[in-house]
Design a protein around this motif. Sequence first.
Motif, PDB file in Angstrom:
ATOM      1  N   ASN A 165       9.454   0.050  -1.885  1.00 42.86           N
ATOM      2  CA  ASN A 165      10.815   0.182  -2.388  1.00 42.86           C
ATOM      3  C   ASN A 165      11.866  -0.240  -1.377  1.00 42.86           C
ATOM      4  O   ASN A 165      13.034  -0.360  -1.712  1.00 42.86           O
ATOM      5  CB  ASN A 165      11.076   1.625  -2.837  1.00 42.86           C
ATOM      6  N   SER A 166      11.460  -0.427  -0.117  1.00 46.66           N
ATOM      7  CA  SER A 166      12.437  -0.887   0.867  1.00 46.66           C
ATOM      8  C   SER A 166      12.181  -2.334   1.276  1.00 46.66           C
ATOM      9  O   SER A 166      13.093  -3.157   1.296  1.00 46.66           O
ATOM     10  CB  SER A 166      12.407   0.026   2.094  1.00 46.66           C
ATOM     11  N   ILE A 167      10.896  -2.642   1.579  1.00 48.68           N
ATOM     12  CA  ILE A 167      10.601  -3.997   2.065  1.00 48.68           C
ATOM     13  C   ILE A 167      10.849  -5.035   0.978  1.00 48.68           C
ATOM     14  O   ILE A 167      11.436  -6.083   1.222  1.00 48.68           O
ATOM     15  CB  ILE A 167       9.131  -4.087   2.548  1.00 48.68           C
ATOM     16  N   LEU A 168      10.417  -4.722  -0.234  1.00 50.13           N
ATOM     17  CA  LEU A 168      10.496  -5.729  -1.287  1.00 50.13           C
ATOM     18  C   LEU A 168      11.933  -6.137  -1.606  1.00 50.13           C
ATOM     19  O   LEU A 168      12.252  -7.326  -1.572  1.00 50.13           O
ATOM     20  CB  LEU A 168       9.763  -5.229  -2.535  1.00 50.13           C
ATOM     21  N   PRO A 169      12.824  -5.164  -1.897  1.00 51.88           N
ATOM     22  CA  PRO A 169      14.205  -5.596  -2.179  1.00 51.88           C
ATOM     23  C   PRO A 169      14.820  -6.334  -0.986  1.00 51.88           C
ATOM     24  O   PRO A 169      15.510  -7.328  -1.180  1.00 51.88           O
ATOM     25  CB  PRO A 169      14.944  -4.281  -2.426  1.00 51.88           C
ATOM     26  N   ARG A 205       0.794  -1.221   0.000  1.00 54.57           N
ATOM     27  CA  ARG A 205       0.000   0.000   0.000  1.00 54.57           C
ATOM     28  C   ARG A 205       0.826   1.271   0.000  1.00 54.57           C
ATOM     29  O   ARG A 205       0.328   2.311  -0.331  1.00 54.57           O
ATOM     30  CB  ARG A 205      -1.015  -0.079   1.129  1.00 54.57           C
ATOM     31  N   ARG A 206       2.093   1.182   0.302  1.00 54.39           N
ATOM     32  CA  ARG A 206       2.901   2.404   0.231  1.00 54.39           C
ATOM     33  C   ARG A 206       4.135   2.209  -0.633  1.00 54.39           C
ATOM     34  O   ARG A 206       4.890   1.278  -0.446  1.00 54.39           O
ATOM     35  CB  ARG A 206       3.332   2.835   1.628  1.00 54.39           C
ATOM     36  N   LYS A 207       4.279   3.123  -1.560  1.00 53.02           N
ATOM     37  CA  LYS A 207       5.391   3.073  -2.507  1.00 53.02           C
ATOM     38  C   LYS A 207       6.740   3.041  -1.769  1.00 53.02           C
ATOM     39  O   LYS A 207       7.608   2.225  -2.081  1.00 53.02           O
ATOM     40  CB  LYS A 207       5.313   4.317  -3.397  1.00 53.02           C
ATOM     41  N   VAL A 208       6.889   3.915  -0.774  1.00 53.85           N
ATOM     42  CA  VAL A 208       8.165   4.007  -0.057  1.00 53.85           C
ATOM     43  C   VAL A 208       8.508   2.659   0.579  1.00 53.85           C
ATOM     44  O   VAL A 208       9.639   2.182   0.498  1.00 53.85           O
ATOM     45  CB  VAL A 208       8.086   5.048   1.085  1.00 53.85           C
TER      46      VAL A 208
END
Lengths: 336, 330
Positions: B134-138, B128-131
């Motif tokens: 971009n951190s959790i996924l990688p 739900r949040r772009k930020v």
Amino acid sequence: MSLRVEGLKIYYRTLYGDVKAVDDVSFTVDDGEIMGIAGESGCGKSTLGNGIMRLDGRMRKVGGTVELDGVELPIGDDRAMDRLRYKELSIIPQYAMSALNPTRRIRTITRDLLKTKKVRYSAEIEEFRRRLDLVGLDEKVLRQYPIELSGGMKQRIVMVISTLLNPSLLIADEITSALDVSTQRAVGEMIIEFRDRGYVKSVMVITHDLSILAQISTTILVMYAGKLAEKASADTIINAPLHPYTQLLISSLPEVGVRYEDRVLSGIVGTPPSLLDPPEGCRFHDRCPFAFERCHEEPPFDEVAPGHFVACWLRSKSSVSADAAAAAPVADGGEG
Amino acid sequence: MRRYFLKKISIYLLTFWVAVTIDWGIPRLMPGNPLQVFLLKFRAQPDAAKYLQAYFYKAFGFNEPLWKQYLYYWDGIFHWNLGVSMFYYPTPVATVIGQHIFYTMGLLVPAIICAYFVGNRLGAMAARRKVLDNSILPASYLISGTPYQWFAMLLAFFLGALWHLLPESNAFAFGTTPVWTWTFIGNFLEHWILPFLSLFFIMLGGWAIGMRNLIIYELESDYAHWLQMLGSPARLVRRYAYRNAVLPQLTGLALALGTFVAGQIVTEIVFNYQGVGLLFFNAITNSDIFLMQGAFLLVIIGVLVANFVIDIVYVLVDPRTRVSMMGAEG
Ligand SMILES: Nc1ncnc2c1ncn2[C@@H]1O[C@H](COP(=O)(O)OP(=O)(O)OP(=O)(O)O)[C@@H](O)[C@H]1O
Ligand code: SF4
Ligand SMILES: [Mg+2]
């Protein structure tokens, strides 16, 4: 005056540039009016309906205003629109048959939806039951899950839920396209019934099926390539259309019940232009049998008779006066 | 409903029968007669070797016709008599497994459940949040992409061997015996932290990635769009999406729990943690046939029970299963 749309432009942002799906569109819908929107696939009908309802991430309002009951809709402001959605304007989406969450009972979905509008389910339940009955559904569907219901049943439920708070404007997108002919008629009658009972003040019916528009709509708006071609009473559009595109659309329909989508392309040579980079002037000119020099300028959407609007230089009142020497004779000839 | 469960149960029974038959057949099909290899160890004591050979031949029923051996095997299963471990001779297999399974359970069940909950939450947040995405996924891809023995070894090396913050080997201090005293429990917990953390982190990434993708898919579905069209707040849309997305995750959870009895072989080896994983490893390296058989049996039962539980849970939580079930009933 229920709905007034003025110079509305809605573009899709894509990698290749803007797709001008709704480009400078102006019209009004009166109280009690059921306005059909017709036109070939891809001409921007759904974009117009969805755009008034909710701009998704890819859509952008480039210009224009939309007024509902004299109040301007904050189209670009999602939060502000949320307060109006469902209560003031509502939609039966093109995908109505899959619009219900498969893992929630109908009554839970309705209760959750009403709660977001601060309406108590218990206060509406009687009315809800009555309206389900009106569209021929037993109240036991309330306890059922969407997967237990047929496509047509789901669609009617979406129709009833969408209009439960008596919105001023209802947008109905392709609500008959997946149904058989007799069910189509029934759904058409329900729309009229909803209007007559005051559940909705005015309706925009988007469809491929001109025969359903002939049955239910007061007026018909014909779109071509993101622009408006013609708007008039349903009777006029079907029996005495003025725009060459509308004429071809209607004449390619020998019998009622045939969808113009299946036929029209054989009737009208060529294909609609790309909306990524639409041609200058009249967007129909490379397919129009009457095209002439003037058509490289954009024709205005003029009211040629009371309530009859046409965007075509052949019919334009300004064609003679403004550019008399060049255009008028040919225009008269074309009209013949 | 009744017919559905009867059908399910008969499928499970059939699967159980086939799996147990294979389990029974393995040592008999294994090349190079593992029993002889084992008996080689007792070359120096011919008496013991002779006794053992006699014992194992009897236990296996190698002197009996095959069908009798097969029936004995089933009889043993029903009496939880899985034979005697060769490696831990003369402790019965059931007892050996019983001694080790506690440690595996204490390690894996909390790790699986914590990773499941935290991972799902993180995934939902990323969706739900772009930020955050971009951190959790990688980070999740990095963790779940890392060979997990490597991660476990890093933890063991830095926090254990190098900085001596936590013990990095065994389930409890060498020389202590497992008893219910506070000292022992404290000691046990101290030894538990590192393997727990390494398991937790290894599994976390997978849950987070799965949940994120499932939620994004749900948020793009028609029902989510319609709710938004009608001006529903993001809260409601997310709640629906989360509840639908969690259903496939439940299957994963049940399977993870079902296979826990097999232990986490690599983690247990790295931390020399005396769970079932380490036990099985020893069983295989020492050709301990009975122990291997017992281990496989445990895995079979675990997986079948987990699947059965998930079948029932699904009927309770997902109306789609219920409806298709009614359909099957006609
Ligand atoms: N997400 C999108 N991104 C880019 N272009 C889009 C997008 N959605 C629609 N379009 C384009 O916008 C134009 C209008 O699409 P729209 O869906 O409004 O057509 P329509 O008249 O409703 O067609 P149909 O009758 O098939 O439903 C089409 O040319 C289409 O290619
Ligand atoms: S403006 Fe010209 S091209 Fe366009 S419809 Fe009229 S005659 Fe045809
Ligand atoms: Mg459409």
